[in-house]
Structures are given as C-alpha cells and as structure tokens.
Enzyme design. Structure first.
Site, PDB file in Angstrom:
ATOM      1  N   CYS A  46       0.797  -1.220   0.000  1.00 58.41           N
ATOM      2  CA  CYS A  46       0.000   0.000   0.000  1.00 58.41           C
ATOM      3  C   CYS A  46       0.828   1.267   0.000  1.00 58.41           C
ATOM      4  O   CYS A  46       0.289   2.366  -0.026  1.00 58.41           O
ATOM      5  CB  CYS A  46      -0.964   0.005   1.177  1.00 58.41           C
ATOM      6  SG  CYS A  46      -0.100   0.003   2.746  1.00 58.41           S
ATOM      7  N   CYS A 105       1.047  -5.038   7.405  1.00 61.67           N
ATOM      8  CA  CYS A 105       1.562  -3.881   8.159  1.00 61.67           C
ATOM      9  C   CYS A 105       2.502  -4.352   9.264  1.00 61.67           C
ATOM     10  O   CYS A 105       3.491  -3.686   9.568  1.00 61.67           O
ATOM     11  CB  CYS A 105       0.421  -3.058   8.748  1.00 61.67           C
ATOM     12  SG  CYS A 105      -0.936  -2.790   7.594  1.00 61.67           S
TER      13      CYS A 105
END
Ligand SMILES: Cc1ncc(COP(=O)(O)O)c(C=O)c1O
Ligand code: FES
Lengths: 396, 145
Positions: free
Chosen positions: B33, B102
């Site tokens: 991302c 993440c």
C-alpha cells in the site's frame, strides 16, 4: 468518549434520515403492510402511497411519473441502466463510454460487460476531475450504444458538465445515463435540461432510508430488465415493493427538492470557510477537486506526509466522522481511483481527508474540527519519516 | 475493526521518534500500500538497549511499530531477529487479515536495522528465512460511497 461532541461530516457516505421521513415511513411498516399488488384496503393504501412517492420523485426531477422506477438503491439503478441498455442495444453496437472517476457501481458493471464482449472507453479527467465534453464526442463511434458519466463525484465533489454531454449524446442518438446519486438535493436536477435518458438516485444520500432508490427512464427508452419475476413496476422491475422505503424516498426527495439554493447556502458557506481555514492554517495541504464546480458540502484535502486511515482513527477519537481515499482503508489496498485519475502522486492520495457537510452541521461543528484537526495532523507528522526527511532537506 | 490493544498502541504509541547516532537503522517501504517504516536501534553488548520508530502508515502500521519496538527492547540481537510479524500481531491481540502486511513491515524494519548494525561492525548480514511469514491475505473490498 461519552459526553463528547459528535460531529458527522460524512454525508457523502450516507445521511441521517430526516424525522419527517421516518414519521412518513412508520405507518407503512406498522399498519399499511399490505402487498401493493393485492386488492383489499391495506394493500390499496400501500399502492397509493407508492404512486404518491412516484409523483413526488417525478416532480423533483422534472419527469413524468411513468418515467420513474423504484429500485433497491443507487447500485441497482446503475446496474440496471448500464446492463439493461447494453443488452437491449447489443444488435446496434457494443461500445460504452464512461469516465475514469465513476463510482464502482458503474465501473465494475462496465468491467463485467467487457467480459461479456462489450468494449468500454474510460475517459480521463483533468486535474480538477472534470470530464471534457469534446473527449466524449471524439470517443463516439458507430458502435457506441451508451454514454454513462456521473453528475457529481462522490469523493472530490466535482460537478460534471452533464447538460453539454447530453446535447452531444442527443446529436449522435446515443443513450445517455448519469449517476446523480450525490446530486439530488445538492443542486437542482431537471432531466429535460440535462438531456439524459437514464438517471440514478439513492434515498439515503438525501436524508432518506437506505436500500431505496430510483431509476428515471425517459419515455420510449427500453433498457432490458435486470430483475425478472413478478409484474411490479409496470413489468420492468420485479419484486414486491419496499413500500416503507419508497414512501421514505418520496418524502425525502420532496424535502430535498424544496428551496435548494436556500438550504445549501449555509452548507456552502461552512464548506468555503472550513476549506479556506484548513488551507491557511495547516501547511503542506492541497484542495482536491474543482474550486467552483463542486458539491456544496464537499471538502477533500490532502495533508502531505501522513496517511488517511490514521487520521480518521484520531479524528474519530475526538468524535469526528470523516472519510479518506487512502490505500490503507480501501480493502483492495489501492489508493482511490478518483485521486489517481486527477493525477495525485500515491503518497498525496494517501493523506487525503474527505469532510462532507450536511444540513445538521453547525458553526460549533466547524469550530470543533478547527480545534482538533491541526493537532491530529501534527501528531501524525511528528511520527512520519517523510516529514522528518522534508525537514532535514530544508535545513541542509 | 481493530482490537483494544491495537487501538491502545495506536493512541499512545511507545518509542516514537529517532535515536541520535543510532547503532542501526532500517527503513522499509510497503510494496502493498505504499507505507514507510523506519526503525532505530541502540545496541550494547549484543543487546538492544533502546529502539524507536517513525512510521507513515495506517493505524495497524503505527501500532505494529510501537509493539515491535517494545518487544525487541532488552533482547539480544539473535532474539530480536526472531521476533516475527506473527508475534507482533499476536501481541496486539490480532490484526484484521488485510492488515497483516503492516506487521510484516515491522519485522522487516527490525531485520534491516539489525543488519545495518552488523554491517557497520564489519559483520556478515544475516539472511532472511524465506517463506516463514505471511503476506496479507485477500481481504474483502470495502464499499466506496
Ligand atoms: C456516486 C454514487 N453512485 C452510487 C452509489 C451507490 O448507491 P447505494 O449505496 O444506494 O447502492 C453511491 C454511494 O454509495 C455513490 O456515491
Ligand atoms: S500501512 Fe497501509 S494498510 Fe497498513
């Protein structure tokens, strides 16, 4: 977080149903529960209420009641308009023109049609999100059967030149659909002036209930049905009517169509005030979308060096409900296709914040955002390696 | 969508900031991302005595950075190397499937910081064990509006 101020600034996502809308709906959930297709009293009441809602919807759009079909919302209306036209006219051609910034209800429908053998032109937009009508004209071929361009964009609020495109579509005898989901109640909508053949709307965007929408189909246009079954909606849209939802839509659109300039003047003023304030008070910010051709409640600002989801979480902790085009919230982990289409670099799209104002917002709400936002932005910037790098480069 | 623990670390992140003249730094970018995480370590006698981070990313990325720096403080370099993204995610009482990547960023940041330290000391960098960690699983796409 109890007792804290709650500031709702996500009206482009949905709105709170107006008390009059809820009051209008309740009798149709409680007492007049009859199936509109039946013949006894409580069914006739329901039938009548649906027709009253149809008239109200038609009146607001400058259409005839026989041109209004109720659906389960904006997504269904878009699907019906696009797939219905494509299949009804597939002997004539297989080419569809749309824009790069449509809602996924349009884009994914077009994508699906590509798999069925249709070809789709996705027109680019300029840096403010505007479609150029002459691009539309240039894209038309003998095979073109449908133009579908949204009336206003849900993320950046840019209002498209629909009437101009409508003229072009008429000159070339191509069916023209517009997704007006964000527009009803925000600016006056008249299907004749716009020159559209099909128009989608959705009640929950203008203080009506969710799951209730409509498709305007100009008299004489015959898109194929999307839903087959019973003979409801003049045999065009099968399924027992969502009577309460339709009644709610009717009440909501009546309210939404009344004194639009007066009702939106305040929202517009708050929008301009808050936008100017943010751009002046918080450095490294930019407004996304068009400065003037813009929905009255839409603010979309990018904050460099920070990411939108973390901004939303912090704002939420202060009672502010907003939205972002960041990749981190999209589920697909792609940044907003709209922000990409207006040419934003990935990391600037990342830091976008959408605040969409509505009727219940007050000066106190604006003040609350002003008191909270700078702190939120600087807190995230203080932990951002990009911000750190920028400061180092400045010093050296 | 986030656990209490994630929100707690996100709202009150530990170890935010930079270390002056660090013994090791790792800066990693997220190919999924586009986020960036920077991990700083101070090393004494093969042990991490301090760790800090700077992160440009989502709530899960910030909470993962906070948790990861907490987990490696006081550990030997060998022990810190073995702090996986799964360990970070577990310490955070779980992450949504789309947010697993993440926590991976934190693991990679630690590895890079440790290897930065090793290289500064003239030591061979350690190699990543391949295929031990999860990348993000396909999450369902949220509706736009
Ligand atoms: C421009 C636009 N089109 C379509 C939709 C879909 O409408 P609905 O949520 O009623 O299906 C939305 C909102 O979600 C929208 O903003
Ligand atoms: S850093 Fe982008 S999704 Fe977590």
């Amino acid at each position: 977080m109890t007792g804290q101020r709650f500031v709702y600034m996500d009206h482009a996502a949905t709105t709170q149903p107006h008390p009059d809308v809820i009051a209008a709906m309740l009798p149709y959930l409680r007492d007049h529960y009859g199936n509109p297709s039946s013949i006894y009293g409580i069914a006739r009441d329901a039938r009548e209420a649906v027709e009253v809602a149809r008239q109200k919807t038609a009146a607001t759009l400058g259409a005839g009641p026989e041109e209004i079909y109720f659906t389960a919302g904006g997504t269904e209306s878009d699907n019906w308009a696009i797939k219905g036209t494509a299949f009804a006219q597939r002997k004539k051609g297989n080419h569809i023109i749309t824009s790069a910034i449509e809602h996924h209800a349009v884009l994914h429908t077009c994508g699906w049609l590509e798999k069925q053998g249709f070809t789709v032109t996705y027109l680019p937009v300029d840096g403010t999100g505007l479609v150029n009508p002459s691009d539309v004209e240039r894209a038309i071929t003998e095979k073109t059967i449908l133009i579908t361009i949204m009336h206003a964009n849900n993320e950046i609020g840019t209002i498209e030149p629909i009437a101009e495109i409508g003229k072009i579509a008429q000159e070339h005898s191509v069916t023209f659909h517009t997704d007006a989901v964000q527009v009803v109640g925000a600016i006056p909508v008249n299907v004749k002036e716009l020159g559209v053949d099909l128009l989608s709307l959705s009640a929950h965007k203008f203080y009506g209930p969710k799951g209730a929408g409509a498709l305007y189909i100009r008299g004489g246009r015959r898109p194929d049905s999307l839903l087959h079954g019973g003979g409801q909606e003049r045999k065009k849209r099968a399924g027992t009517e969502n009577v309460a939802g339709i009644v709610g839509l009717g009440k909501a659109i009546e309210l939404a169509g009344t004194d639009i300039p007066g009702r939106t003047a305040v929202i517009r003023a708050y929008r301009d005030q808050l936008t100017a304030w943010i751009l002046a008070e918080i450095p490294h910010t930019r407004l996304n979308g068009h400065a003037v051709q813009r929905l009255p409640g839409n603010i979309n600002i990018s904050f460099a060096f920070i990411e939108g989801e973390s901004m939303l979480l912090l704002l939420d902790s202060f009672g502010i409900a907003a939205s972002t085009g960041s990749a981190c919230t999209s589920g697909s982990l792609e940044p907003s296709h709209v922000l990409m289409a207006i040419g934003l670099p990935h990391e600037i799209a990342h830091g976008s914040l959408r605040l969409t104002l509505g009727e219940e917002n007050t000066p106190e709400d604006i003040a609350h955002v002003q008191s909270v936002l700078p702190g939120v932005v600087s807190r995230l910037r203080e932990m951002s390696p990009l911000y750190q790098k920028m400061k180092e480069q400045r010093v050296s | 969508m986030y656990s209490k623990k994630v929100m707690e670390h996100f709202m009150n992140p530990r170890n935010v900031g930079a270390i002056e003249n660090p013994d090791g730094v790792g800066e990693v970018g997220n190919p999924v991302c586009g986020d960036i995480m920077k991990i700083y370590i101070r090393v004494e006698d093969n042990r991490i005595t301090d760790a800090k981070f700077m992160t440009f990313g989502c709530g899960a990325a910030i909470a993962s950075s906070s948790m990861a720096t907490e987990l490696i403080k006081g550990k030997t370099l060998e022990e810190a190397w073995d702090v996986t993204n799964t360990a970070v995610a577990e310490a955070l009482e779980g992450l949504p499937p789309v947010k697993i990547h993440c926590s991976l960023l934190a693991e990679e940041g630690i590895h890079m910081a440790i290897n930065d330290y090793r290289q500064k000391k003239g030591l061979e960098p350690w190699v990543e064990k391949k295929g031990t960690h999860h990348t993000h699983e396909e999450g369902k796409e949220a509706g736009d509006s």
